[in-house]
Motif scaffolding. Structure first.
Motif, PDB file in Angstrom:
ATOM      1  N   GLU A 329       0.767  -1.366  -0.129  1.00 46.48           N
ATOM      2  CA  GLU A 329      -0.099   0.159  -0.061  1.00 46.48           C
ATOM      3  C   GLU A 329       0.875   1.352  -0.042  1.00 46.48           C
ATOM      4  OE1 GLU A 329      -4.090  -1.330   2.434  1.00 46.48           O
ATOM      5  OE2 GLU A 329      -2.254  -0.947   3.581  1.00 46.48           O
ATOM      6  N   GLU A 332       2.332   2.053  -3.527  1.00 47.87           N
ATOM      7  CA  GLU A 332       1.297   2.351  -4.418  1.00 47.87           C
ATOM      8  C   GLU A 332       0.582   3.398  -4.066  1.00 47.87           C
ATOM      9  OE1 GLU A 332      -3.399   1.026  -5.722  1.00 47.87           O
ATOM     10  OE2 GLU A 332      -2.287  -0.202  -4.463  1.00 47.87           O
ATOM     11  N   GLN A 333       0.732   4.009  -3.026  1.00 50.16           N
ATOM     12  CA  GLN A 333       0.097   5.272  -2.497  1.00 50.16           C
ATOM     13  C   GLN A 333       0.939   6.349  -2.335  1.00 50.16           C
ATOM     14  OE1 GLN A 333      -2.677   4.783   0.547  1.00 50.16           O
ATOM     15  NE2 GLN A 333      -3.369   2.909  -0.196  1.00 50.16           N
TER      16      GLN A 333
END
Length: 335
Positions: A329, A332-333
C-alpha cells in the motif's frame, strides 16, 4: 523496509504511564489508530480519582505495572524529562518495550546508554526522545546535512508556548501566574530562507514574550527586571513582559500551541543555492507529541518482533515501520 504483514494483525496493546497532558494525548491518538488498543493507564495518583477520556479504559496504580507485563506490547512513558524519564525509562526497559519523549538534548547520550544497557539485558526494544524536537526535527537536520553537505542548518522554534520558560516565570517572586512564548525573529528567518547562510546570534534568532499575573502588592518593575535578566532563560534575548489579569490569563493563554521549522541552506555548485525547509504549526504541543509517540510505538512493536533489541532513536527507524499500511500500500500510494 518491505515486511510481510498479516492482513489483520492483532492490535498493538499500549500501556500509558502517566496521565497528564501528554498521557491524555496518547489516549486520544490511540483512538484514531484502529490497529492500536489501550492496555491500561498506570498512574502514581489514586486510580479511582482519574477519569480517562474513554469510560471503559482501565486505570491501575504504578505499583501493579509488572503484573500486567504479558498484556502490554509497548509502554508509552508520559512523564517529564527532568524528574521522571531519567529513572523510569531504564528501569522499565528491563521489562517492557517502550517509547519516551526525553527532550533534554545535552543529556540524550547518557540517557541512551542507560536505557540501552537495560533493554539489551531484558531483550526489549526501547525508543527514546520521540517527539518533534528532538524527534522529527532531528531527522530533518540529518537529512539536510546529508543532502547538502556544503551548507548550514538553522532551527527556529515558535511562535509557541514554552512550558519550561513559563515555569521559570512563575517561580519569580511576586508572580501569581504567567506564560512565555518563544517567537522567531522574522528578519532572521527571511535571511535564512534567502540562502545567504547568515551567522546569527541567539538574540537575533528569537525573542521572548511573557504574560504575567502579579501577586497582590507585588512591584511590577522588580518582577520585570527579574524576568528580563534571568540567566540562561531570558538574559540573551529581547524579552517583553506584559501584565494581565488572572481572567485574561485563563481566557487567552490556556492552550499550548507551538511549532517551528528546520531550514538547511546550501550549495550544490557555486552558482546554485538550495534551501530545504520543514515546518510544524501546532495547536497543541502535547497532543502532537503524543501522536508521534504512538506512531513510534507501532515501529517499536515491529522492531522487537524482528529481534532488534536495545535502545533506539528516531534516526534508526525506517518510515515504513511507522505506518499502519502494508508495504504494498505504501508503494502504491506514496512513492
Amino acid at each position: 523496509m518491505d515486511q510481510n504483514r498479516d492482513a489483520h494483525p492483532p492490535a498493538t496493546r499500549i500501556g500509558i504511564v502517566g496521565y497528564g497532558n501528554l498521557g491524555r494525548g496518547v489516549e486520544a491518538a490511540i483512538a484514531k489508530n484502529p490497529d492500536m488498543a489501550i492496555a491500561g493507564i498506570f498512574t502514581r495518583r489514586d486510580p479511582a480519582q482519574l477519569k480517562p477520556l474513554g469510560a471503559s479504559v482501565p486505570v491501575h496504580g504504578m505499583d501493579s505495572l509488572l503484573r500486567h507485563k504479558g498484556a502490554i506490547d509497548v509502554l508509552a512513558l508520559c512523564g517529564g524529562s527532568k524528574d521522571d524519564l531519567p529513572w523510569q525509562s531504564p528501569e522499565l526497559a528491563a521489562h517492557f518495550n517502550l517509547v519516551d519523549s526525553f527532550d533534554t538534548h545535552a543529556r540524550i547520550p547518557g540517557h541512551f546508554a542507560a536505557v540501552d544497557a537495560a533493554a539489551q539485558a531484558g531483550q526489549t526494544t526501547a525508543l527514546i526522545s520521540a517527539g518533534w524536537d528532538p524527534g522529527l526535527f532531528s531527522i530533518n537536520r540529518v537529512m539536510g546535512e546529508a543532502l547538502l553537505p556544503d551548507g548550514a542548518t538553522y532551527t527556529f522554534w515558535g511562535k509557541g508556548l514554552s512550558q519550561g520558560h513559563s515555569d521559570a516565570v512563575r517561580r519569580v517572586p511576586g508572580v501569581a501566574g504567567g506564560v512565555q512564548y518563544t517567537i522567531p525573529v522574522p528578519e532572521a528567518v527571511d535571511k535564512v530562507r534567502s540562502g545567504v547562510r547568515p551567522d546569527l546570534s541567539t538574540r537575533e534568532k528569537h525573542r521572548r514574550e511573557c504574560f504575567v499575573v502579579l501577586q497582590d502588592g507585588a512591584d511590577a518593575d522588580a518582577v520585570r527586571r527579574a524576568i528580563v535578566g534571568m540567566p540562561h532563560y531570558f538574559d540573551q534575548y529581547d524579552t517583553t513582559v506584559q501584565f494581565i489579569s488572572a481572567e485574561e490569563l485563563a481566557r487567552d493563554h490556556g492552550a499550548m500551541p507551538h511549532g517551528g521549522f528546520v531550514i538547511r541552506s546550501g550549495n550544490t555548485s557555486a552558482p546554485s543555492k538550495q534551501v530545504i525547509e520543514y515546518r510544524l504549526q501546532l495547536d497543541s504541543n502535547p497532543e502532537f507529541t503524543a501522536s508521534v509517540l504512538v506512531a513510534y510505538a507501532r515501529a517499536v512493536h515491529r522492531m522487537h518482533a524482528a529481534g532488534q533489541f536495545g535502545c533506539k532513536t528516531v534516526l534508526d527507524v525506517a518510515p515504513a515501520l511507522l505506518s499502519a499500511k502494508s508495504a504494498a500500500e505504501l508503494r502504491e500510494q506514496f512513492l
